[in-house]
Write a protein that holds these residues in place. Structure first.
Motif, PDB file in Angstrom:
ATOM      1  N   ILE A   1      -2.193  -2.380  -7.015  1.00 44.99           N
ATOM      2  CA  ILE A   1      -1.980  -2.428  -5.565  1.00 44.99           C
ATOM      3  C   ILE A   1      -2.036  -3.891  -5.134  1.00 44.99           C
ATOM      4  O   ILE A   1      -3.089  -4.522  -5.175  1.00 44.99           O
ATOM      5  CB  ILE A   1      -3.049  -1.605  -4.815  1.00 44.99           C
ATOM      6  CG1 ILE A   1      -3.039  -0.163  -5.319  1.00 44.99           C
ATOM      7  CG2 ILE A   1      -2.805  -1.648  -3.320  1.00 44.99           C
ATOM      8  CD1 ILE A   1      -4.132   0.703  -4.701  1.00 44.99           C
TER       9      ILE A   1
ATOM     10  N   ILE B   1      -7.079  -0.488   5.223  1.00 49.62           N
ATOM     11  CA  ILE B   1      -6.172   0.537   5.753  1.00 49.62           C
ATOM     12  C   ILE B   1      -6.309   0.639   7.266  1.00 49.62           C
ATOM     13  O   ILE B   1      -5.308   0.690   8.004  1.00 49.62           O
ATOM     14  CB  ILE B   1      -6.464   1.889   5.074  1.00 49.62           C
ATOM     15  CG1 ILE B   1      -6.143   1.810   3.573  1.00 49.62           C
ATOM     16  CG2 ILE B   1      -5.675   3.013   5.738  1.00 49.62           C
ATOM     17  CD1 ILE B   1      -6.560   3.040   2.796  1.00 49.62           C
TER      18      ILE B   1
ATOM     19  N   TRP C   1       0.003   8.136   8.766  1.00 51.28           N
ATOM     20  CA  TRP C   1       0.033   7.136   7.685  1.00 51.28           C
ATOM     21  C   TRP C   1      -1.384   6.830   7.213  1.00 51.28           C
ATOM     22  O   TRP C   1      -1.633   6.716   5.999  1.00 51.28           O
ATOM     23  CB  TRP C   1       0.708   5.857   8.190  1.00 51.28           C
ATOM     24  CG  TRP C   1       0.797   4.783   7.151  1.00 51.28           C
ATOM     25  CD1 TRP C   1       1.772   4.621   6.203  1.00 51.28           C
ATOM     26  CD2 TRP C   1      -0.149   3.720   6.924  1.00 51.28           C
ATOM     27  NE1 TRP C   1       1.503   3.526   5.407  1.00 51.28           N
ATOM     28  CE2 TRP C   1       0.327   2.951   5.831  1.00 51.28           C
ATOM     29  CE3 TRP C   1      -1.340   3.341   7.535  1.00 51.28           C
ATOM     30  CZ2 TRP C   1      -0.349   1.839   5.351  1.00 51.28           C
ATOM     31  CZ3 TRP C   1      -2.024   2.231   7.056  1.00 51.28           C
ATOM     32  CH2 TRP C   1      -1.525   1.485   5.980  1.00 51.28           C
ATOM     33  N   THR C   2      -2.321   6.691   8.143  1.00 50.00           N
ATOM     34  CA  THR C   2      -3.709   6.411   7.771  1.00 50.00           C
ATOM     35  C   THR C   2      -4.302   7.565   6.965  1.00 50.00           C
ATOM     36  O   THR C   2      -4.988   7.359   5.955  1.00 50.00           O
ATOM     37  CB  THR C   2      -4.554   6.157   9.029  1.00 50.00           C
ATOM     38  OG1 THR C   2      -3.922   5.157   9.837  1.00 50.00           O
ATOM     39  CG2 THR C   2      -5.959   5.710   8.666  1.00 50.00           C
TER      40      THR C   2
ATOM     41  N   TRP D   1      -2.709   9.690   5.128  1.00 50.01           N
ATOM     42  CA  TRP D   1      -2.044   9.711   3.828  1.00 50.01           C
ATOM     43  C   TRP D   1      -2.654   8.672   2.891  1.00 50.01           C
ATOM     44  O   TRP D   1      -2.924   8.949   1.719  1.00 50.01           O
ATOM     45  CB  TRP D   1      -0.549   9.457   4.049  1.00 50.01           C
ATOM     46  CG  TRP D   1       0.293   9.462   2.822  1.00 50.01           C
ATOM     47  CD1 TRP D   1       0.398  10.456   1.886  1.00 50.01           C
ATOM     48  CD2 TRP D   1       1.174   8.417   2.408  1.00 50.01           C
ATOM     49  NE1 TRP D   1       1.293  10.094   0.913  1.00 50.01           N
ATOM     50  CE2 TRP D   1       1.793   8.851   1.209  1.00 50.01           C
ATOM     51  CE3 TRP D   1       1.524   7.188   2.928  1.00 50.01           C
ATOM     52  CZ2 TRP D   1       2.723   8.067   0.534  1.00 50.01           C
ATOM     53  CZ3 TRP D   1       2.458   6.402   2.257  1.00 50.01           C
ATOM     54  CH2 TRP D   1       3.040   6.847   1.069  1.00 50.01           C
ATOM     55  N   CYS D   2      -2.900   7.444   3.403  1.00 48.85           N
ATOM     56  CA  CYS D   2      -3.478   6.386   2.576  1.00 48.85           C
ATOM     57  C   CYS D   2      -4.941   6.658   2.226  1.00 48.85           C
ATOM     58  O   CYS D   2      -5.440   6.162   1.208  1.00 48.85           O
ATOM     59  CB  CYS D   2      -3.360   5.039   3.299  1.00 48.85           C
ATOM     60  SG  CYS D   2      -1.674   4.398   3.410  1.00 48.85           S
TER      61      CYS D   2
ATOM     62  N   ARG E   1       1.295   4.089  -2.989  1.00 52.78           N
ATOM     63  CA  ARG E   1       1.011   5.495  -2.699  1.00 52.78           C
ATOM     64  C   ARG E   1       2.196   6.389  -3.069  1.00 52.78           C
ATOM     65  O   ARG E   1       1.997   7.515  -3.546  1.00 52.78           O
ATOM     66  CB  ARG E   1       0.682   5.645  -1.208  1.00 52.78           C
ATOM     67  CG  ARG E   1       0.285   7.027  -0.763  1.00 52.78           C
ATOM     68  CD  ARG E   1      -1.021   7.458  -1.380  1.00 52.78           C
ATOM     69  NE  ARG E   1      -1.416   8.772  -0.890  1.00 52.78           N
ATOM     70  CZ  ARG E   1      -2.342   9.532  -1.436  1.00 52.78           C
ATOM     71  NH1 ARG E   1      -2.984   9.094  -2.511  1.00 52.78           N
ATOM     72  NH2 ARG E   1      -2.648  10.706  -0.928  1.00 52.78           N
TER      73      ARG E   1
ATOM     74  N   THR F   1      -2.497  -6.131  -2.722  1.00 50.62           N
ATOM     75  CA  THR F   1      -3.038  -6.499  -1.418  1.00 50.62           C
ATOM     76  C   THR F   1      -3.929  -7.716  -1.598  1.00 50.62           C
ATOM     77  O   THR F   1      -4.557  -7.875  -2.646  1.00 50.62           O
ATOM     78  CB  THR F   1      -3.849  -5.352  -0.792  1.00 50.62           C
ATOM     79  OG1 THR F   1      -4.886  -4.954  -1.695  1.00 50.62           O
ATOM     80  CG2 THR F   1      -2.957  -4.163  -0.492  1.00 50.62           C
TER      81      THR F   1
ATOM     82  N   PRO G   1      -8.361  -3.237  -1.621  1.00 48.37           N
ATOM     83  CA  PRO G   1      -7.790  -2.102  -0.873  1.00 48.37           C
ATOM     84  C   PRO G   1      -8.836  -1.028  -0.553  1.00 48.37           C
ATOM     85  O   PRO G   1      -8.797   0.094  -1.063  1.00 48.37           O
ATOM     86  CB  PRO G   1      -6.708  -1.576  -1.820  1.00 48.37           C
ATOM     87  CG  PRO G   1      -7.179  -1.949  -3.184  1.00 48.37           C
ATOM     88  CD  PRO G   1      -7.906  -3.268  -3.034  1.00 48.37           C
TER      89      PRO G   1
ATOM     90  N   LEU H   1       0.829  -1.207   0.000  1.00 54.42           N
ATOM     91  CA  LEU H   1       0.000   0.000   0.000  1.00 54.42           C
ATOM     92  C   LEU H   1       0.861   1.253   0.000  1.00 54.42           C
ATOM     93  O   LEU H   1       0.578   2.228  -0.718  1.00 54.42           O
ATOM     94  CB  LEU H   1      -0.918  -0.004   1.221  1.00 54.42           C
ATOM     95  CG  LEU H   1      -2.282  -0.688   1.083  1.00 54.42           C
ATOM     96  CD1 LEU H   1      -2.963  -0.742   2.435  1.00 54.42           C
ATOM     97  CD2 LEU H   1      -3.158   0.044   0.083  1.00 54.42           C
ATOM     98  N   THR H   2       1.911   1.230   0.811  1.00 53.75           N
ATOM     99  CA  THR H   2       2.799   2.397   0.897  1.00 53.75           C
ATOM    100  C   THR H   2       3.531   2.622  -0.422  1.00 53.75           C
ATOM    101  O   THR H   2       3.659   3.758  -0.896  1.00 53.75           O
ATOM    102  CB  THR H   2       3.799   2.205   2.040  1.00 53.75           C
ATOM    103  OG1 THR H   2       3.091   1.945   3.258  1.00 53.75           O
ATOM    104  CG2 THR H   2       4.664   3.436   2.223  1.00 53.75           C
TER     105      THR H   2
END
Length: 647
Positions: A227, A238, A304-305, A307-308, A218, A229, A233, A214-215
């Motif tokens: 992505i 997240i 971080w949350t 930002w995502c 981004r 995952t 996603p 995920l990072t």
């Protein structure tokens, strides 16, 4: 199986693992691959549907997508590719576990040929913790480089193994998986078998890989094809990564404070240079931990949350999302329902445990008065006493022998009303309170003192009452709530194990009353297993409502009834050495099948084959009868995987 014949991780010794007749190597090697294969199969089965979004009853935003381009994949195509790489990741982790087991056994065999080593000890493992850690780091780096070279060789040989993983993913996943193995063994000493350890650390590696991908997506959205995952996603993923790995990250970053808190709490006052400073130091350490946790949650994890989520405030998003259920009041009502159940359960068990201690106290005094030659210890001697209201009164890894005066209730903010009528100088005690006290005392005389097994199975039934309405009404909200509950359990374990002021001793005393032989380690893991066993069926997502109930039915209904029926009316054992009975296994199978059929009749699941469902439930009941691994962990994963393929 003898402990020195079992498998173990490099630089660990057999005594680091839970005593068990089977070390569960096959579970550790095959469990992750079995679940990954089932997830891939479910993704392939839904390839013809409009799987770019979750089912209609999942009320959450659509999955995050990367900028449009001709090379970009749809959400479902990305999910298929990601789950193929998940299968590769599971085989990678299994290969690493095999390397650790083989290296430890070979090295130990060489040392045993050189000189005699006492049974149960490993000569090649140094006693110094720093040297052990240093040697483990060297070995882990070597193994990571080895699997990277093997991956390159497989590419050159045009073999499809591990080709869904990039070189960066191979090295980073290998290092993190090995870090998880060693950290879990050291922190949860005597709490895992090698099989349980392999499954748990594989799950941790999956979450780490999802967070990393995920990072990366981004940071470099234009150069990332999709992505990667293993679930869609959405914001649910997240938040799960922020809550579960985030809570573990807090413990890692603040570990010096936690270690000092436990060290000071366990030291007797007489051995301290400044005894009067002990409580002050404990308060300061607890304040520092709570303050540090606040900064990490609202700082590192919160940023971080945010930002995502596309620079949206995560706290505001949750508040508004609470009002976006089927009705505006649906999700707040679910929260209120869960809070009421928790409060009533804790209050009731606080009173039940206090009564149990008074009963044990009366039995002890009665036996001691009849004989002054042979002292009598109650059946659960070794449990902490209720009057141990400070952390120094209780050794958190080996509870003290109870004293003959446990007459007050466990202090957990729920007062024992039965004692209030005997206390002087209470002008505020009204007639209504006295009547309530008399009623509670009268009820106590008719309520039996429950065994440890009955107490544990009560929480299985409580899981059904709590989780089933959430999954029926709003599975997306249940997904996020399970993640939040795991984070709260993690913080509660920090408070208990590290004796954080002022709740450490109270939480420890409460939790210790529900332990059995599978919770013999320093960390208490059964409630984590029960939660994740029920939650995994929702966390795996998908278009099948039937699969979402698997964990709840297996643990809350099947496992509980198998234990009750087997102990009360079970007569025919599977084998002389196996305490499980055929009657208990039959109760497991029938209860799970009937419960699933009732859910179908109520319209909560899609149509399914009762015959195939019963066949899977029968195989799960046989596994429950013969496996000595923690069934709260293994049974839901096994049955979900079998159902995903067979039904």
């Amino acid at each position: 199986m003898q402990k020195d014949e079992a498998g173990f991780v490099w630089m660990t010794v057999p005594k680091n693992y839970r005593d068990c007749a089977d070390d569960g190597i096959l579970t550790g090697l095959l469990g992750g691959s079995f679940v990954a294969t089932a997830l891939l199969y479910r993704a392939i089965q839904t390839s013809g549907e409009d799987a770019d979004v979750l089912p209609s009853n999942w009320l959450v935003e659509p999955p995050i997508t990367l900028p449009k381009s001709g090379a970009r994949l749809t959400a479902h195509q990305a999910l298929l590719a990601s789950r193929r790489s998940l299968v590769s990741l599971s085989t990678l982790c299994a290969a690493i576990l095999i390397v650790h087991i083989c290296a430890s056994r070979v090295t130990e065999a060489r040392h045993r040929r050189k000189k005699t080593v006492p049974d149960g000890e490993l000569n090649h493992v140094p006693r110094q913790e720093r040297r052990r850690a240093y040697l483990y780091v060297l070995f882990a780096v070597s193994v990571a480089l080895w699997v990277w070279c093997v991956k390159i060789a497989l590419v050159e040989s045009h073999l499809g193994i591990w080709q869904g993983l990039s070189s960066f993913e191979v090295v980073s996943a290998a290092l993190f998986y090995q870090f998880s193995l060693y950290s879990a063994v050291r922190m949860a000493h005597h709490g895992f078998t090698i099989g349980e350890l392999g499954v748990v650390c594989f799950g941790a590696t999956v979450l780490f890989t999802e967070m990393m991908n995920l990072t990366i997506a981004r940071i470099w959205p234009l150069s990332t094809p999709f992505i990667k995952t293993y679930r869609l996603p959405t914001p649910l993923l997240i938040y799960q990564i922020a809550l579960i790995p985030g809570s573990l990250l807090i413990g890692f970053l603040l570990s010096p404070l936690l270690y000092l808190s436990r060290h000071i709490a366990r030291r007797p006052v007489r051995r301290l240079r400044y005894p009067e400073e002990k409580q002050k130091q404990r308060r300061l350490l607890a304040l520092a931990f709570y303050g540090g946790s606040f900064l990490i949650v609202f700082g590192l994890i919160g940023l971080w949350t945010r930002w995502c989520l596309g620079n949206r405030d995560p706290w505001v998003w949750v508040i508004f999302w609470l009002l976006e259920g089927k009705k505006t009041w649906t999700r707040p009502l679910l929260l209120a329902y869960w809070a009421a159940l928790v409060c009533l359960s804790v209050a009731g068990w606080n009173r039940q445990l206090a009564r149990s201690r008074r009963y044990r106290h009366r039995v002890t005094l009665s036996v001691m008065s009849d004989s002054t030659i042979v002292p009598y210890a109650p059946p659960d001697a070794g449990r902490p006493t209720a009057n141990s209201n400070s952390a120094e009164a209780t050794d958190l890894s080996m509870p003290a022998i109870p004293t003959p005066e446990p007459t007050i209730a466990l202090s957990l903010n729920f007062p024992n009303l039965s004692n209030l009528s005997n206390l002087p100088n209470l002008p505020h005690l009204t007639n209504s309170a006295a009547v309530a006290t008399d009623l509670l005392d009268a009820a106590d005389k008719h309520v039996p003192t429950l065994s440890v097994n009955a107490r544990r199975k009560y929480f299985h039934a409580l899981a059904v009452c709590m989780f089933l309405p959430g999954v029926v009404i709003d599975p997306a909200f249940a997904h996020l709530s399970f993640s939040a509950a795991f984070a709260l359990f993690t913080f509660a374990e920090y408070v208990r194990y590290f004796a954080l002021y002022p709740f450490g001793a109270a939480v420890h005393l409460f939790m210790y009353e529900f332990l059995d032989q599978k919770d013999s380690g320093t960390a208490i893991l059964s409630h984590f297993y029960l939660l994740t066993g029920c939650a995994n069926s929702v966390w795996f997502e998908g278009h099948s409502a039937l699969l979402e109930f698997t964990g709840i039915l297996v643990l809350g209904v099947g496992d509980a009834l198998a234990s009750i029926v087997g102990k009360r009316i079970g007569r025919r054992r599977w084998s002389p050495s196996n305490p499980k009975t055929i009657e208990g296994s039959a109760a497991f199978m029938l209860s799970v099948v009937v419960s699933a059929w009732l859910l179908r009749m109520c319209g909560f699941t899609e149509r399914f084959s009762i015959l195939r469902y019963a066949a899977v439930a029968t195989s799960a009941s046989i596994l429950e009868a013969f496996s000595v691994q923690n069934d709260n962990l293994t049974l839901p994963l096994y049955m979900w995987s079998m159902l995903a393929i067979a039904v």
